[in-house]
Structures are given as structure tokens and as C-alpha cells.
Scaffold this active site. Structure first.
Site, PDB file in Angstrom:
ATOM      1  N   GLU A   1      -7.838   1.903  -1.371  1.00 33.40           N
ATOM      2  CA  GLU A   1      -9.160   1.831  -0.734  1.00 33.40           C
ATOM      3  C   GLU A   1     -10.115   2.887  -1.272  1.00 33.40           C
ATOM      4  O   GLU A   1     -11.283   2.604  -1.540  1.00 33.40           O
ATOM      5  CB  GLU A   1      -9.031   1.970   0.785  1.00 33.40           C
ATOM      6  CG  GLU A   1      -8.471   0.738   1.484  1.00 33.40           C
ATOM      7  CD  GLU A   1      -6.952   0.654   1.452  1.00 33.40           C
ATOM      8  OE1 GLU A   1      -6.311   1.570   0.898  1.00 33.40           O
ATOM      9  OE2 GLU A   1      -6.394  -0.325   1.985  1.00 33.40           O
TER      10      GLU A   1
ATOM     11  N   HIS B   1      -5.493  -1.997  13.556  1.00 34.81           N
ATOM     12  CA  HIS B   1      -6.301  -3.063  12.955  1.00 34.81           C
ATOM     13  C   HIS B   1      -7.434  -3.533  13.861  1.00 34.81           C
ATOM     14  O   HIS B   1      -8.032  -4.577  13.597  1.00 34.81           O
ATOM     15  CB  HIS B   1      -5.440  -4.304  12.665  1.00 34.81           C
ATOM     16  CG  HIS B   1      -4.523  -4.172  11.500  1.00 34.81           C
ATOM     17  ND1 HIS B   1      -3.396  -3.394  11.531  1.00 34.81           N
ATOM     18  CD2 HIS B   1      -4.554  -4.731  10.268  1.00 34.81           C
ATOM     19  CE1 HIS B   1      -2.771  -3.489  10.362  1.00 34.81           C
ATOM     20  NE2 HIS B   1      -3.455  -4.286   9.585  1.00 34.81           N
TER      21      HIS B   1
END
Lengths: 328, 340
Positions: free
Chosen positions: B70, B139
Site C-alpha cells: 500500500e 475492514h
């Protein structure tokens, strides 16, 4: 520079240019240290003293269209790249006419005109940026090279791994230059890395990797020429580990409890300037008075840059919130 | 459930997911500098299937699958934007964006400033946000309010198909970094989209439902719950105005204050945690700017101060729901002071 190929140009003129670059950086930074004690320069000041052969050997090999990403120890890189000494000095003072408008200071020198992308003070933070700069060139089919400088401390960061992997995976034209000075601030390489042979680590990403004596400007330049030529030809990254040493403390706040004075002294004897200058004299490549003339010329440039920075204007307070977003 | 009625004749039902996809496709066609990069955006089709089919249409160079890096690929998007291309970086969820926070804050948001205005970073970073799919505590969070704290970036939260379709192009044309937060519960939602729908402004909040008694201020996935609450309140004789913030940074103070000055009461609905939230910021601005227009304390419906739990009943109880919005609105009206 228009000449390509991996042969260093060992003309006298060229050798004196290499020496001039290194002396210029050294003298500039000696002045910065003095100005720091006078509190003209504030914040953190990280000096490149001892590592000059790396910037001097690599940056002149690039074309103006190539790109440079550097760290917070980047005064030398900026000067060798051609960012004017006056604008660098003004930046150190925090003045509006500095190369970053005074907003960055010592750690954040930027210059769009020379494709100098900073002065990044997050260790490892510049590597992904370099990947992106190179990705843009790669996607457009431009043959520019992005050179990314970082210290061996960055090798422990996840961004090092992510960036080397991406560059190799996507065949990006990046020259990674690890300036291995042995210490991540005050922690020795042996205490932070399971594999201390950094160039071997880089090779595991399936890219050409080389270690070079970073105290030898001619060796660094030769390696840089090979690397840049390879990158332009193959469009793939190359890794160069330059083994060097920092003579001064990490920053002006560092008491250097982590290393012996004898160790520093032994490295000073191998210093890039003293060694190269001695070699030039032994081989009668630097004639009597030439080094002194170079020093005199640089001293005049430094004096002028200090005068410029002293006289330069402070940015008005009314501008405080400028440069957060593009002006409408 | 309430939907925004589109009065144009030539319009069709479309999912939010497809509206985002259309936006990406349109941007890719309009500007060869635009490309999409992220984990599983290509062969897999996007973790929420947003980019499904785009690889075949545009090829692997422009629909670029990345490793699970990321920070690396977000930083690459930033660098590429600085060098003149127009990357759309997709991060799977806001929780994963934390791995790229160094690049977003220390580079994207600061480089224009640190360079004295020499370098801009016209990157667009999209990510999913919010709870409701039982994906538990790594999440499901709503951290867009955190990002809205940071000067140097712009924060968008499209709640409608028009905005899902229209905000991306405007964001790509913006010279500064723009983060787009797509609430996971919206992807399957359908709405009516005009055949000629295109770019929309990203500097204004929208009145999604006019009303006179109270202003309900919200954004993203909570918009639809707030509109549902407003419908229920209508049945009880309370006429709520619903403001969709759309852009979380910079906030459109003018629209918020005009509405609150008119209704004299405000409730803020925010899927972020209450402490230090965007709702707290908006409350403060209301107090600073229209305190003397208020007839009641500002109300807030935020997430409970707990990592999002896995079981559905606990997950639903941890985030704003229409029941709570109705209750908070009634409380605001019930505590009304003099004037009104």
C-alpha cells in the site's frame, strides 16, 4: 553532460571538476555549521561531510531531464545538481527567496527547474516517490532516469522492500543509490540488519546490483556511468551501494556516544577529498595553486550566498496559509 | 427507502458500483494520462468488483495490478502525479490505507507546501469505507473524518449514483490530492442516473431533502438512513431538511449554516466515532458561526466507541441507524428553547 559510456573521462579538467564539486559541498556545509552555532540556521542540520564523493560522482552523469530524489541530508545533492547556492543558503535561513520558498529548510530542498524532488525527511519515504516518477516516464516511453538517494537506515523500512520489488517487477528506470555510512542515526548497521551486505540484499529483487567504494569519487562515477547506461538501455532498475562514512555527528544535536573517536579518525584519513586531492597532486594532475584557486572561488560564492540570505526578505505573515492547495 | 428522484426522461437505474466504473471508464477514455492502480483491480476485477471488465478494455498498463504494497504503490501514484500523469490509486479499504498513511500525509499533503508551491500532486486515491458487511474490526471503520483533519488534501464522500459517477473526473482535474471514500453499503444500491450524467462540482454540499423544522447533516452511507429517518419524522409532523456534505474537506460552511439558520436546529449523523469526529468539528463550526440562531443544542448520532464487532446485531448497534436519528431529532425538538 552529453557523453555516455562507462569510461570515466579522466581528463584533467574533468578531474578538477569532480574535486571542485566535493570541495564546494564541504566548504558550504562547514559554513552552515558555523551559521548554525550563530543560530542563523535553525531546526535540524544534517551534514554530508565525508560522503561528498557519492553526489559528486553520480549527479553530473545525469541529463537535465533526469530526476533526483534525495533525503534530509541533501545539501550536497542539491548543489551538485545545480540548485543555486544562493537559493539553498536562503532556504537554510528560511527566507522567501530560498529554493523551497523558505517553507522547507535544510531537510526539504526542492527545485523544479533542475528536477530535484526533495529533501524527504521520512526515512525510506522518497523511494515510493521515485517509483512513481519513473513509472510516469516508463508509461510515456521517455528515457529519463530517476536517481533515488537514501541511507542504509532506509533498508530496514518496508518502503525499501516495496519499492525495490515494484521497480524490478515493472521494469522502471530507477537508479537506487544507498549511501551506506554505517550508522542509522546512532545505530550501527550490524545492530539493525540481518544481512549487512546491502547490495546482496538488493540483488535478491532480481536487479543488477553493485557495491562501490563511496570514498572514491572516480570509482563512484564509473559505477554511475555503467548504471545509468544500463538503465537507459534496458529500462530496468539498478542498485548501487556506496560504502561511505559520515565524519560529523548525525545532526548538530548528536553527542556521538555510539562510536569511537579513533574510528572517525581512521575514516577521515580515507576521506574523499583528502584522498582524491592527494592523488591528483601525486600524479601532477592538479598544478600548484589550482586547488587554492578553486577554494578561493568557492569562498567568494559562499560569502555571496550568505550575504544574499542575510539580506533576503522574510515571507509576510499574511502568506502563512499559502501553498497548501493550488491557488485558484 | 427514499431515493432521489431524477426528473429527466432519459435516465436509467444503475448501481453505485457501476456508476463508479462508468466514471473510471469515462476518465480513461477522455485522458490517456489516466490509469488505475491497486490490489486486484485487474484480473480479479476489484475487491468490490468496481473495475471488472476494465482490464480487457484498457489493458494491463492502465489497469495495473499491484503487489500488496500500500505504501509503495500509493507513493508511486504520488510520484507519478508529480511527473505529469493522472493516477487513480485504489486502496481496498480505509483500514488498509493506514499502511499508506506516511505517503498520504508526509508526501501527498505536504509536498506542495514544502516545495514552496513548485510541485503539485494531482493524484486521486479511492477506497472503501464503513461497516455493515460483517467484516469485523479491520475492514469496517470510517476514518474519512481523520483524513479530513489534514490540510493539503481534499476528501470526498459520494453518496448518490450521480456523485459516484460525477466526482471522479472533477477530482482528476483538481491540481491537488483528492481522496474518495466509497461506503461499502452503497455499491449494490441503485439509483436513477441521467444518460448524459457527467462531472459534478466537489465544493458544495447538497440539500437532499428540503425541510423547515430541523437540519440533519450527514454524508456517505448514512445519507440513506437519514433520509429514511426524515420520512418517518414527516409522519410525525416533523419536517426535516437533509444536508449531504458530499465534500468533507473543505467543508461547505455556507450551505450548512444557511440551513441551520433557517431551521434553528441541527443533528449531525456521522459513521465515525464520536470523540474527535467530523461531527464534533461541524458542531463547533455551528456554535462558532450561528450560535445565536439556534433554538436547541446541536445533536449528534455517531458510531459507538468500539472497534466494529463481527456479529450482525452488534455491528448494526455500533453505527448510526434511522431509529437513533429519529430519536436524536425528537430530542433536539423536545429541548427547544425560547424563540423558534
Amino acid at each position: 553532460m552529453t557523453e555516455s559510456g562507462d569510461k570515466p573521462r579522466l581528463t584533467r579538467e574533468h578531474l578538477l571538476d569532480l574535486l571542485r564539486h566535493m570541495i564546494r559541498v564541504r566548504m558550504f556545509e562547514d559554513k552552515c555549521a558555523e551559521l548554525y552555532t550563530q543560530e542563523k540556521i535553525r531546526g535540524f542540520l544534517h551534514l554530508y561531510d565525508g560522503e561528498e564523493a557519492v553526489a559528486a560522482g553520480i549527479i553530473p552523469v545525469l541529463t537535465p531531464a533526469d530526476r533526483v530524489v534525495a533525503t534530509y541530508r541533501e545539501h550536497g545533492h542539491a548543489l551538485v545538481r545545480g540548485v543555486s547556492m544562493t537559493s539553498v543558503m536562503a532556504e537554510m535561513f528560511g527566507k522567501q527567496s530560498g529554493c523551497s520558498g523558505g517553507r522547507g529548510g535544510s531537510m526539504h530542498l526542492f527545485d523544479a527547474a533542475t528536477n530535484f524532488y526533495g529533501g524527504n525527511a521520512i526515512v525510506g519515504g522518497g523511494l515510493p516517490l521515485a517509483i512513481g516518477l519513473a513509472l510516469a516516464d516508463h508509461m510515456r516511453g521517455d528515457d529519463h532516469v530517476t536517481v533515488c538517494f537514501f541511507g542504509e537506515g532506509a533498508v530496514a523500512e518496508g518502503e525499501f522492500h516495496e519499492s525495490l520489488n515494484l521497480a524490478s517487477l515493472w521494469n522502471l528506470p530507477v537508479l537506487f543509490v544507498c549511501e551506506n555510512n554505517g550508522y542509522a542515526m546512532g545505530t550501527a548497521l550490524e545492530l539493525t540488519e540481518s544481512e549487512t551486505d546491502i547490495h546482496a540484499k538488493a540483488a535478491s529483487y532480481n536487479m543488477t546490483s553493485e557495491a562501490v567504494d563511496g570514498m572514491d569519487v572516480v570509482a563512484v562515477e564509473a559505477a554511475a556511468r555503467r548504471a545509468v547506461e544500463t538503465i537507459r538501455r534496458d529500462g530496468k532498475p539498478v542498485f548501487l551501494e556506496c560504502r561511505t562514512y559520515r565524519f560529523r555527528p548525525h545532526s548538530m544535536f548528536d553527542a556521538q556516544l555510539y562510536r569511537d573517536k579513533a574510528e572517525v579518525a581512521s575514516w577521515r584519513e580515507k576521506g574523499p577529498i583528502v584522498r582524491f586531492q592527494g592523488w591528483l597532486r601525486e600524479n601532477e594532475l592538479a598544478h600548484a595553486g589550482e586547488v587554492e584557486a578553486i577554494e578561493k572561488e568557492i569562498q567568494a560564492e559562499i560569502d555571496a550566498s550568505v550575504a544574499f540570505a542575510e539580506a533576503a526578505e522574510w515571507e509576510p505573515l499574511a502568506d502563512l496559509t499559502k501553498h497548501v492547495y493550488a491557488e485558484a | 427507502m427514499t431515493t432521489v428522484q431524477n426528473t429527466l426522461a432519459e435516465s436509467a437505474e444503475i448501481t453505485y458500483r457501476d456508476a463508479v466504473k462508468e466514471a473510471i471508464r469515462d476518465a480513461m477514455k477522455r485522458d490517456p494520462r489516466v490509469f488505475l492502480m491497486g490490489e486486484d483491480v485487474g484480473r480479479y476485477g476489484g475487491c468490490y468488483a468496481v473495475s471488472k471488465g476494465l482490464l480487457d478494455e484498457f489493458g494491463a498498463d492502465r489497469i495495473r495490478d499491484t503487489p500488496l504494497s500500500e505504501s509503495g504503490f500509493t507513493g508511486a501514484g504520488i510520484g507519478a502525479a508529480m511527473a505529469g500523469v493522472r493516477p487513480i490509486v485504489e486502496l481496498m479499504t480505509v483500514n488498509f490505507s493506514l499502511l499508506a498513511l506516511d505517503q498520504i500525509l508526509n508526501n501527498a499533503a505536504t509536498i506542495r507546501h514544502m516545495s514552496g508551491g513548485q510541485f503539485g500532486v494531482p493524484v486521486v486515491i479511492r477506497m472503501a469505507t464503513g461497516a455493515g458487511r460483517q467484516l469485523a474490526a479491520q475492514h469496517s471503520h470510517s476514518l474519512e473524518g481523520w483524513y479530513a483533519h489534514i490540510p493539503g488534501i481534499k476528501i470526498l464522500a459520494p453518496a448518490t449514483v450521480e456523485d459516484a459517477r460525477g466526482m471522479l473526473w472533477t477530482a482528476l482535474e483538481d491540481p491537488d490530492p483528492v481522496l474518495i471514500f466509497e461506503n461499502v453499503m452503497l455499491y449494490n444500491r441503485t439509483g436513477s442516473l441521467a444518460a448524459d450524467a457527467g462531472a459534478v462540482a466537489i465544493d458544495k454540499a447538497a440539500i437532499r431533502r428540503p425541510g423547515s423544522d430541523v437540519t440533519l447533516i450527514t454524508y456517505g452511507g448514512s445519507l440513506w438512513k437519514t433520509l429514511e429517518a426524515a420520512d418517518r419524522l414527516k409522519g410525525e409532523g416533523i419536517d426535516a431538511e437533509v444536508v449531504d456534505l458530499r465534500t468533507l474537506r473543505p467543508l461547505d460552511d455556507a450551505t450548512i449554516m444557511a440551513s441551520v439558520a433557517k431551521t434553528r436546529r441541527a443533528v449531525i449523523v456521522d459513521e465515525g466515532w464520536r470523540s474527535g469526529s467530523l461531527a464534533a468539528e461541524i458542531t463547533t463550526r455551528i456554535v462558532e458561526q450561528v450560535f445565536w440562531e439556534l433554538d436547541a443544542p446541536v445533536g449528534r448520532v455517531c458510531s459507538e466507541e468500539v472497534p466494529i464487532p463481527y456479529p450482525a446485531h452488534l455491528e448494526q448497534a455500533s453505527i448510526p441507524q434511522a431509529d437513533q436519528i429519529v430519536a436524536a431529532t425528537k430530542q433536539t425538538l423536545g429541548t427547544m428553547g425560547s424563540g423558534g
